[in-house]
Design a protein around this motif. Sequence first.
Motif, short mmCIF file in Angstrom:
data_model
loop_
_atom_site.label_atom_id
_atom_site.label_comp_id
_atom_site.label_asym_id
_atom_site.label_seq_id
_atom_site.Cartn_x
_atom_site.Cartn_y
_atom_site.Cartn_z
N TYR A 95 0.85 -1.20 0.00
CA TYR A 95 0.00 0.00 0.00
C TYR A 95 0.88 1.24 0.00
O TYR A 95 2.03 1.21 0.43
CB TYR A 95 -0.93 0.01 1.21
N PHE A 96 0.32 2.31 -0.50
CA PHE A 96 1.04 3.58 -0.48
C PHE A 96 0.05 4.72 -0.64
O PHE A 96 -0.91 4.62 -1.41
CB PHE A 96 2.07 3.64 -1.62
N ILE A 97 0.28 5.78 0.11
CA ILE A 97 -0.47 7.03 -0.07
C ILE A 97 0.53 8.05 -0.59
O ILE A 97 1.54 8.33 0.07
CB ILE A 97 -1.11 7.51 1.24
N LEU A 98 0.26 8.55 -1.78
CA LEU A 98 1.22 9.40 -2.46
C LEU A 98 0.68 10.81 -2.66
O LEU A 98 -0.38 10.99 -3.28
CB LEU A 98 1.60 8.79 -3.81
N PRO A 99 1.39 11.82 -2.14
CA PRO A 99 0.99 13.20 -2.40
C PRO A 99 1.65 13.71 -3.67
O PRO A 99 2.80 13.38 -3.96
CB PRO A 99 1.53 13.94 -1.17
N MET A 100 0.93 14.48 -4.43
CA MET A 100 1.52 15.19 -5.57
C MET A 100 0.89 16.57 -5.60
O MET A 100 -0.22 16.75 -6.08
CB MET A 100 1.28 14.45 -6.88
N ASP A 101 1.61 17.50 -5.01
CA ASP A 101 1.10 18.85 -4.82
C ASP A 101 -0.24 18.79 -4.08
O ASP A 101 -0.32 18.26 -2.99
CB ASP A 101 1.03 19.60 -6.14
N ALA A 105 -3.22 10.42 -3.52
CA ALA A 105 -3.71 9.16 -4.11
C ALA A 105 -3.34 7.98 -3.23
O ALA A 105 -2.25 7.94 -2.65
CB ALA A 105 -3.13 8.96 -5.50
N LEU A 106 -4.23 7.02 -3.15
CA LEU A 106 -4.02 5.79 -2.39
C LEU A 106 -4.02 4.61 -3.34
O LEU A 106 -4.86 4.52 -4.25
CB LEU A 106 -5.12 5.61 -1.35
N ILE A 155 -8.45 8.44 -5.41
CA ILE A 155 -8.00 9.81 -5.25
C ILE A 155 -8.65 10.35 -3.99
O ILE A 155 -9.86 10.55 -3.93
CB ILE A 155 -8.37 10.68 -6.47
N MET A 156 -7.84 10.56 -2.97
CA MET A 156 -8.35 11.03 -1.68
C MET A 156 -8.55 12.54 -1.68
O MET A 156 -9.44 13.04 -1.01
CB MET A 156 -7.39 10.60 -0.57
N GLU A 157 -7.70 13.23 -2.41
CA GLU A 157 -7.82 14.68 -2.59
C GLU A 157 -7.63 14.99 -4.06
O GLU A 157 -6.55 14.79 -4.60
CB GLU A 157 -6.78 15.44 -1.75
N PRO A 158 -8.67 15.44 -4.75
CA PRO A 158 -8.55 15.72 -6.18
C PRO A 158 -7.86 17.05 -6.44
O PRO A 158 -7.59 17.82 -5.51
CB PRO A 158 -10.00 15.75 -6.65
N GLY A 159 -7.58 17.29 -7.71
CA GLY A 159 -6.97 18.55 -8.10
C GLY A 159 -6.70 18.54 -9.59
O GLY A 159 -7.53 18.11 -10.38
N ASN A 160 -5.52 18.97 -9.96
CA ASN A 160 -5.10 18.99 -11.36
C ASN A 160 -5.16 17.58 -11.93
O ASN A 160 -4.68 16.62 -11.33
CB ASN A 160 -3.68 19.55 -11.44
N ASN A 161 -5.75 17.43 -13.12
CA ASN A 161 -5.96 16.10 -13.70
C ASN A 161 -4.65 15.38 -14.00
O ASN A 161 -4.55 14.16 -13.82
CB ASN A 161 -6.81 16.22 -14.97
N HIS A 162 -3.64 16.11 -14.45
CA HIS A 162 -2.32 15.51 -14.67
C HIS A 162 -1.77 14.95 -13.36
O HIS A 162 -1.28 13.82 -13.31
CB HIS A 162 -1.38 16.57 -15.26
N HIS A 163 -1.86 15.73 -12.32
CA HIS A 163 -1.37 15.28 -11.01
C HIS A 163 -2.13 14.05 -10.52
O HIS A 163 -1.54 13.14 -9.94
CB HIS A 163 -1.52 16.41 -9.98
N ALA A 167 -0.20 10.64 -9.89
CA ALA A 167 -0.18 10.14 -8.51
C ALA A 167 -0.68 8.69 -8.44
O ALA A 167 -0.14 7.88 -7.68
CB ALA A 167 -1.02 11.04 -7.62
N LEU A 168 -1.70 8.35 -9.23
CA LEU A 168 -2.21 6.97 -9.24
C LEU A 168 -1.16 6.00 -9.77
O LEU A 168 -0.95 4.93 -9.18
CB LEU A 168 -3.48 6.88 -10.07
N PHE A 169 -0.50 6.34 -10.87
CA PHE A 169 0.50 5.44 -11.44
C PHE A 169 1.70 5.28 -10.51
O PHE A 169 2.22 4.17 -10.33
CB PHE A 169 0.95 5.95 -12.81
N LYS A 170 2.14 6.36 -9.90
CA LYS A 170 3.29 6.28 -8.98
C LYS A 170 2.92 5.53 -7.70
O LYS A 170 3.71 4.71 -7.20
CB LYS A 170 3.80 7.68 -8.65
#
Length: 196
Positions: A95-101, A105-106, A155-163, A167-170
Amino acid sequence: MENRTAECRRKTKETDITLSLNLDGQGKSEIDTGIPFFDHMLDGFARHGLFDLNVRVKGDIEVDSHHTIEDTGIVLGQAIAKALGDKAGIRRYGYFILPMDETLALAAIDLSGRPYLKYQADFTADRLGSMDTEMVREFFYAVSYSAGMNLHLKIMEPGNNHHMAEALFKAFGKALDMAVSNEPRMKEVWSTKGSL
């Protein structure tokens, strides 16, 4: 746990895919799917999961991105399953929770042999480059079913679609790295059933 590599090929009227995967790599990749944004996503998956990944795809991208992305997911899932073999000695769960700005994403994985995808991500853009955002789900669906993994993505916190996509792939790469990693106390398959 030796030689956890796989090479897979899939050729149909819609796509011609060759893919090689090393689960114990250094995050090196050579990727050419004909869809630059998808290449960028696969590179992020490989780099952050520390997998060596080579992908070559000739697909009918003049139609749209669907066949190329879905079929690449199928082949990647096959390669993961092949490289893992009987899964003896692996942690199995990751498991991983990854922030991107602004985005969070989980990803959570069980390499159980039972395929299932739970996906929660609402994109507000139809496309990222030449990749349809609805194909993010289709890719992960194909991977999860082809590899026989239980995969939760959110996606736990949405935002920019690229991000969000990145974030999901990473996060998926980081979670898979954990799930396939060696558990030194476990020499057998980690299951009460005796097999996965």
